[in-house]
Design an enzyme around this catalytic site. Structure first.
Site, short mmCIF file in Angstrom:
data_model
loop_
_atom_site.label_atom_id
_atom_site.label_comp_id
_atom_site.label_asym_id
_atom_site.label_seq_id
_atom_site.Cartn_x
_atom_site.Cartn_y
_atom_site.Cartn_z
N CYS A 1 -3.17 -5.13 -5.66
CA CYS A 1 -3.01 -6.58 -6.27
C CYS A 1 -4.56 -7.08 -5.86
O CYS A 1 -4.62 -8.02 -6.57
CB CYS A 1 -1.63 -6.84 -5.44
SG CYS A 1 0.04 -6.53 -6.28
N ASN B 1 0.72 -1.15 0.11
CA ASN B 1 0.39 0.10 -0.21
C ASN B 1 1.11 0.92 0.17
O ASN B 1 1.97 1.52 0.39
CB ASN B 1 -0.87 0.29 0.99
CG ASN B 1 -0.11 -0.16 2.53
OD1 ASN B 1 -0.64 1.44 3.27
ND2 ASN B 1 -0.33 -1.04 3.20
N CYS C 1 10.73 12.43 -4.59
CA CYS C 1 11.34 13.03 -5.47
C CYS C 1 10.79 12.39 -6.45
O CYS C 1 10.66 13.61 -7.81
CB CYS C 1 13.09 12.36 -5.92
SG CYS C 1 14.01 13.61 -4.49
ZN LIG Z 1 13.19 13.44 -2.18
#
Ligand SMILES: [Zn+2]
Length: 263
Positions: A195, A138, A181
């Site tokens: 799933c 999750n 990021c």
């Molecule tokens: Zn980062």
């Protein structure tokens, strides 16, 4: 020979035999095996990814493995979660994992935690380990692992699977992008299937989980090029691996220029 030297260093006869295929690799040898044996790895989730990752890490001789999972073994798990057997139905997965890993390698100290990793307990648990394997299913826990590991400066090894597709990424805080990021925020619940909703080919987490374990061993050994800044994707249908170069986001809320409050 190297194996003989190992006996002088620290290994007993059984260990020299058990790890003999490591001892004879020049880049590993007794010194590398010692690094593996001293390694402490946290596996978050004893499911499809955590099973093969933990199994191979225990086999390789990782000295301390903690398995955290709040679930009990369900019949629908057994198509891919190879740590568990039909006889384990209803048993806590963390305890089932401990039994299998200890049976495989009695040298491996296994600590089961039958709970969910939360923002409350994550720092206390993660700080004890050298590396964290993301075997979650999750996004909430996955982003939590990322944020906690970046703040604590702990490497973590991401893996994800769905239907016929898998991906892996290694995050070494300070050396490359973090998971956030690249993926930003957790998706709005219901927009990305799990799933349980979309299914997964049973062998797929085997491939990705073993890649995660490979990265952990390389990290402990200080060998090779890690999947840092490289998102590896795998398509089982075309049997193709692809690599996507990924960069650090200077505005990342976790590892960017303006780091968040530590809580
Ligand atoms: Zn980062």
């Amino acid at each position: 020979m190297k194996a003989g030297e190992a006996g002088v260093l620290k290994f007993g006869e059984d260990q020299i035999a058990r790890y003999s295929r490591h001892f004879i690799i020049d880049e590993v040898g007794p010194k590398g095996q010692e690094k593996i044996c001293k390694g402490k790895v946290l596996i978050v989730g004893a499911g499809g990814l955590g099973s093969p990752a933990a199994y191979y890490l225990a086999a390789a001789g990782v000295g301390t493995i903690c398995v955290i999972d709040e679930d009990v073994v369900d019949l629908s798990n057994l198509q891919r979660q190879i740590l568990h057997t039909t006889g384990d139905l209803g048993k806590p997965k963390a305890e089932s994992a401990r039994d299998k890993l200890t049976a495989l390698n009695p040298d491996c100290r296994v600590k089961p935690i039958c709970a969910r990793l939360t923002a409350g307990n994550a720092p206390e648990i993660i700080k004890e380990y050298d590396a964290v394997v993301d075997g979650t299913d999750n996004f909430t826990t996955r982003f939590l692992i990322n944020d906690a590991c970046v703040m604590l400066g702990k490497p973590f090894f991401h893996g994800g699977v769905l239907r016929f597709f898998g991906q892996a990424l290694t995050v070494i805080p300070g050396q490359g992008p973090c998971y956030r990021c690249i993926f930003g925020e957790p998706p709005v619940p219901g927009t990305v299937p799990t799933c349980a909703e979309a299914g997964v080919l049973g062998v797929l987490p085997g491939i990705i989980g073993v890649i995660q374990a490979t990265e952990v061993l390389k990290y402990l050994l200080g060998l090779g090029d890690l999947l840092v800044g490289r998102l590896l994707t795998y398509d089982a249908l075309s049997l193709q691996f692809r690599e996507i170069q990924v960069k650090k986001n200077p505005d990342c809320p976790v590892c960017g220029k303006n780091p968040p409050e530590t809580d």
